[in-house]
Design a protein around this motif. Structure first.
Motif, PDB file in Angstrom:
ATOM      1  N   ARG A 107       1.156  -1.084   0.210  1.00  0.00           N
ATOM      2  CA  ARG A 107      -0.094  -0.179   0.416  1.00  0.00           C
ATOM      3  C   ARG A 107       0.725   1.325   0.112  1.00  0.00           C
ATOM      4  NH1 ARG A 107      -5.301  -1.438   0.990  1.00  0.00           N
ATOM      5  NH2 ARG A 107      -5.801  -2.922   2.283  1.00  0.00           N
ATOM      6  N   CYS A 108       0.239   2.690  -0.532  1.00  0.00           N
ATOM      7  CA  CYS A 108       0.910   3.832  -0.304  1.00  0.00           C
ATOM      8  C   CYS A 108      -0.112   4.966   0.320  1.00  0.00           C
ATOM      9  CB  CYS A 108       1.618   4.498  -1.460  1.00  0.00           C
ATOM     10  SG  CYS A 108       0.390   4.544  -2.689  1.00  0.00           S
ATOM     11  N   TRP A 109       0.616   6.237   0.596  1.00  0.00           N
ATOM     12  CA  TRP A 109       0.119   6.700   1.295  1.00  0.00           C
ATOM     13  C   TRP A 109      -0.252   7.494   0.509  1.00  0.00           C
ATOM     14  CZ3 TRP A 109      -2.945   6.386   5.541  1.00  0.00           C
ATOM     15  CH2 TRP A 109      -2.793   5.772   6.441  1.00  0.00           C
ATOM     16  N   LEU A 110      -1.705   8.204  -0.468  1.00  0.00           N
ATOM     17  CA  LEU A 110      -1.866   9.365  -1.526  1.00  0.00           C
ATOM     18  C   LEU A 110      -2.455  10.322  -0.555  1.00  0.00           C
ATOM     19  CD1 LEU A 110      -1.791  10.313  -4.152  1.00  0.00           C
ATOM     20  CD2 LEU A 110      -4.027   9.349  -4.467  1.00  0.00           C
ATOM     21  N   ILE A 191       1.054  16.250  -4.730  1.00  0.00           N
ATOM     22  CA  ILE A 191       0.362  14.843  -4.766  1.00  0.00           C
ATOM     23  C   ILE A 191       1.693  14.446  -3.453  1.00  0.00           C
ATOM     24  CG2 ILE A 191       0.881  13.476  -5.886  1.00  0.00           C
ATOM     25  CD1 ILE A 191      -0.771  14.553  -7.766  1.00  0.00           C
ATOM     26  N   GLU A 192       1.424  13.608  -2.798  1.00  0.00           N
ATOM     27  CA  GLU A 192       2.357  12.879  -1.636  1.00  0.00           C
ATOM     28  C   GLU A 192       2.075  11.566  -2.007  1.00  0.00           C
ATOM     29  OE1 GLU A 192       4.140  14.481   2.332  1.00  0.00           O
ATOM     30  OE2 GLU A 192       2.018  15.349   1.718  1.00  0.00           O
ATOM     31  N   VAL A 193       3.078  10.865  -2.963  1.00  0.00           N
ATOM     32  CA  VAL A 193       2.988   9.700  -2.498  1.00  0.00           C
ATOM     33  C   VAL A 193       3.481   8.696  -1.402  1.00  0.00           C
ATOM     34  CG1 VAL A 193       2.789   7.522  -4.200  1.00  0.00           C
ATOM     35  CG2 VAL A 193       1.824   9.262  -5.068  1.00  0.00           C
ATOM     36  N   ILE A 194       3.710   7.558  -0.553  1.00  0.00           N
ATOM     37  CA  ILE A 194       4.582   7.378   0.011  1.00  0.00           C
ATOM     38  C   ILE A 194       4.136   6.374   0.326  1.00  0.00           C
ATOM     39  CG2 ILE A 194       5.751   7.703   2.203  1.00  0.00           C
ATOM     40  CD1 ILE A 194       4.933  10.545   2.217  1.00  0.00           C
TER      41      ILE A 194
END
Length: 863
Positions: A107-110, A191-194
């Motif tokens: 999974r990733c945080w968006l 936009i952050e994708v972590i």
């Protein structure tokens, strides 16, 4: 070339190939485990924000950048924490997609960042769009402008937890929905994708003992992330992927705040072997909120939080626990309720964690039914009685709420309804409007959280400051109500302004800006017709008050500082800091402020019926009925009681008077004008030493003599208000004979002589029930006692006024009874109503009342 040379060349070639393979594998491994993208949309180059994070340009991740354009915001609002990423935006006029490579199978945080403002010539009200990620609809027909208005914040963030495709792609598509409207568009600022470990596991479905909600293929949206009992934890202090943990007090229902405490030096918090710092940082487990040290009080109420949600979705509720005080099983056992259903019958943190100082989290799933108006999620804790624990108490360290996608892969809810004021948490329960499906449950919570909560918690705090149970330690934070998830937190950095605003924000602006909405001077002038005298609705010590409009439709009251006024920057900042953090039905709501070109302006919710004073005397407005006056006094007392006990520290208003009690369109009383308010520096402080400020006629004589301010100073001023309401004359009136100039002195004189009826407002003749009048005047007399120790607490004042109103409503006498001969009849009604006068009505006793008439003690149950 000889054989040796060929052999060496062969070996060298093999080594080069192996090196490239290892290099590729190492990069692939790093990419799979540490994939992180922080993109400033619309930015031409990489840049750092104020926290030192580097935001990259988004252009290389956009598949069809030709269908978009980049624009800069015309104005930097002072509440923005950083220029990056909010001052640039990617504008989409047709469907556009970002393609980002993330770790496969993880999974990733968006996170999507929005700052809705006028980019170029574009109208923010025409921006409605969808956001779709890997087949999941995250936002539908979404308006960032409406959302910002509803949050009363200029910027916000939406967070989601998603799974990438099998190939490791995360495709984020923006699609405008108003295709038929010219200049319609979609946009995003950051936009952050972590990448993240999978912290979601199957959760039991509340209400169904044998059912679990599978989460493996689900996507989530973060609804709330709270550091319960502690202060805000910014992204820079999070042990996981730069999350923000908010203070929980803005979500607490009613006056029952419990107590907060922090782990002492003897407690070393350590994650268990199967846990991870990705779940929550140690700072979350280092503080807690409990119900308090007095079990006999705790069993009569619930510690409750309320959240706004979208109906027809399943929600995952994650509780974070860490026992900081007890070491044995069955010392503190409690029940957990979610949406009026039992999630855990006997929660024992030590039994779960096996040791003190060991974090543990518990997940529960609940389905929010699709019923009209049913858009709240309630979380409540209550001591468990069945196991007979050593202490009747409950504890919570952190709380997270996630919305799960429905069967269509949808996470989107409707746009929120904008409000002219920040959302209020209300402990005036009888005026709360629950949905039809929850009225029975809300009644239970209302009775307990309102009548019992207010009086009980007042006693709890008084007792707690005098006699702490071993192991309970308070934090130094005030129990203020702070912004909800997704709103900005206070920013103390100065900001540069443009477009006619000051080029350097003052310290005043930088401190206040993050707390409420900031208006430009142009907006204020437009809303008041350039400060037209025709818009003036009042004049006070701070300056003139204008009726105005904001956003072209919302009526507000705009208070403009008079440069020659004695009240200045200190009072201006105090008003902003107090009102933007305090939320209560009976406190006036601050919408925002303007500090520009030397102006100091405050914007409030409009009070259609003005001040209490103008409905009492020297006005052409119709006189208030006696029941109206009682209800208004009770409302004002509730507001002051909240100030004195609703936060961990006492807040003293210091200027209680009839002109500072405002009335809305429904005649609900709201205490206003916090420019002189003071707050104690620690919970055990008995007074605040300060220079004397206030209004003559209402000023506490003890405070005037000793310059020591206490909450009893507010009680004295409120006692003057009660006499003013009864007699309809000013607190000081030089036109009267010398002995009658002071209303308090004259009223007490008449009270002693038995002639008080002679000075009561003639408009009340024939309306007064002698029993009610007796309790009202007794209360007022006690409030204005010369010695502060002889005055009741505001909680006791509130209970006695409620008792007076109950007497007014319930007693039907065939014949009038004179005020002076009401003793026997008064006693008869206390018996008839089932009221223990000694415990309920006594002004000297601050203990909570036990009257069945006013506080029916039902089993608290789930709510």
């Amino acid at each position: 070339m000889n054989s040796n040379t060929l052999y060496l060349f062969f070996i060298f070639s093999i080594l080069v190939i192996l090196n490239n393979v290892f290099h590729f594998l190492s990069q692939s491994t790093a990419s799979d485990s540490d994939a992180s993208y922080v993109l400033a949309c619309g930015a031409s180059t990489d840049a750092e924000d104020t926290n030192g994070r580097t935001w990259k340009s988004d252009s290389q991740f956009l598949l069809n950048s030709g269908d978009s354009m980049t624009l800069s915001a015309p104005v930097q609002d002072p509440s923005l924490p950083s220029i990056i990423p909010y001052m640039t935006a990617r504008i989409f006029t047709s469907t556009s997609t970002y393609k980002i490579l993330v770790a496969k199978g993880r999974r990733c945080w968006l996170r999507l960042h929005f700052y809705p403002t006028s980019y170029g010539n574009l109208d923010p009200s025409k921006s409605y769009f969808d956001v779709i990620a890997n087949g999941f609809t995250l936002l539908h027909n979404f308006s960032a402008s409406i959302t910002a208005q509803a949050l009363t914040q200029v910027y916000f963030m939406k967070e989601f937890a998603l799974r990438p495709t099998r190939s490791g792609d995360l495709n984020i598509t923006f699609k405008r929905t108003l295709e038929h409207i010219k200049d319609a568009y979609a946009f995003v600022n950051g936009i952050e994708v972590i990448s993240m470990p999978d912290i979601f596991v199957p959760a039991p479905l509340v209400g169904y003992s044998d059912q679990f909600v599978e989460v493996d293929s689900s996507s989530f949206q973060t609804i709330a992330r709270l550091n319960v009992g502690g202060q805000l934890i910014p992204p820079t202090n999070d042990s996981g992927p730069a999350r923000t943990w908010y203070d929980d007090s803005s979500y607490i229902f009613g006056a029952a705040f419990g107590v907060t405490f922090k782990a002492d030096e003897s407690v070393k918090i350590q994650y268990p072997g199967n846990s991870s710092k990705e779940i929550a940082p140690l700072d979350v487990y280092n503080t807690a909120r409990s119900m308090g040290p007095h079990g006999n009080i705790n069993i009569n109420y619930n510690l409750t939080w309320i959240f706004q949600i979208d109906a027809n979705f399943t929600y995952l509720v994650r509780f974070h626990f860490c026992e900081l005080e007890f070491e044995s099983v069955n010392q503190r056992v409690f029940q957990i309720f979610v949406n009026n259903q039992t999630a855990e019958e006997n929660a024992d943190v030590i039994a779960w964690a096996k040791s003190r100082g060991v974090p543990v989290s518990k997940d529960y799933a609940v389905y929010a039914r699709d019923e009209p108006g049913d858009e709240e999620l309630w979380v409540a804790l209550h001591p468990s009685l069945s196991t007979k624990p050593q202490f009747y108490d409950a504890i919570l360290n952190g709380l997270e709420i996630f919305k799960m996608n429905d069967t269509r892969g949808n996470l989107a809810g409707p746009n929120p309804v904008p409000s002219p004021m920040p959302t209020q948490a209300d402990d005036a329960v009888e005026e709360y409007r629950p949905s039809r499906s929850k009225r029975a449950a809300h009644l239970i919570g209302g009775i307990i959280g309102g009548f019992v909560g207010c009086s009980v918690v007042a006693r709890l705090f008084i007792c707690f400051t005098k006699e702490k149970r071993k192991g309970y330690r308070s934090t130094s934070s005030v129990g203020y109500r702070l912004p909800s998830y997704g709103r900005s937190h206070t920013s103390t950095s100065s900001s540069t302004m443009s477009s006619g605003k000051s080029t350097a924000s003052s310290h005043l602006s930088s401190v206040a800006a993050g707390l409420c909405r900031h208006f430009s001077l142009l907006e204020i002038k437009h809303g008041t017709k350039n400060f037209s005298e025709s818009q003036v609705i009042g004049v006070g010590g701070f300056g003139k008050v204008y009726e105005g409009l904001i956003d072209g439709k919302t009526k507000v009251a705009i208070k403009r500082s008079n440069p020659s006024s004695d009240q200045g920057c200190e009072e201006f900042l105090t008003e902003i800091e107090m009102l933007s953090r305090l939320r209560h039905k009976h406190l006036v709501s601050l919408i925002g402020f303007c500090e520009e070109d030397g102006e100091m302006i405050l914007v409030y919710d409009y009070m259609a019926n003005g001040t209490l004073r103008e409905h009492l005397y020297r006005s052409n407005k119709p006189a208030l009925s006696w029941k109206q006056r009682l209800a208004i006094c009770i409302g004002a007392a509730r507001g002051l009681h909240y100030l004195h006990t609703g936060a961990w520290y006492t807040i003293i208003h210091r200027d209680v008077k009839t002109t500072n009690i405002l009335l809305d369109e429904k005649w609900v009383a709201k205490v206003s004008d916090f420019g002189l308010s003071k707050m104690g520096s620690n919970p055990n402080q008995t007074h605040v030493s300060t220079i004397v400020k206030g209004s003559f006629g209402y000023l506490d004589p003890e405070y005037f003599r000793r310059q020591q301010l206490t909450e009893k100073s507010d009680v004295y001023s409120f006692g003057v208000v009660l006499f003013e309401v009864l007699c309809a004359r000013p607190a000081l009136d030089p036109s009267f004979p010398m002995e009658q100039v002071s209303l308090v002195d004259w009223a007490l004189h008449c009270q002693r002589k038995g002639t008080l009826e002679d000075i009561i407002d003639p408009n009340l003749k024939g309306q007064l029930n002698p029993l009610c009048l007796r309790k009202f005047t007794e209360t007022a007399e006690k409030c204005v006692a010369e010695d502060g120790l002889d005055r009741p607490s505001m909680g006791a004042v509130l209970r006695n006024l409620e008792f007076a109103l109950q007497l007014e409503k319930t007693s039907e006498q065939p014949e009038p009874v004179s005020y002076n001969s009401a003793d026997d009849t008064y006693a008869m009604y206390t018996v008839m109503l089932g009221i223990d006068e000694n415990s309920v009505v006594s002004l000297e006793n601050n203990a909570p009342h036990k009257s069945n008439a006013f506080s029916p003690m039902v089993n608290p149950g789930p709510r």
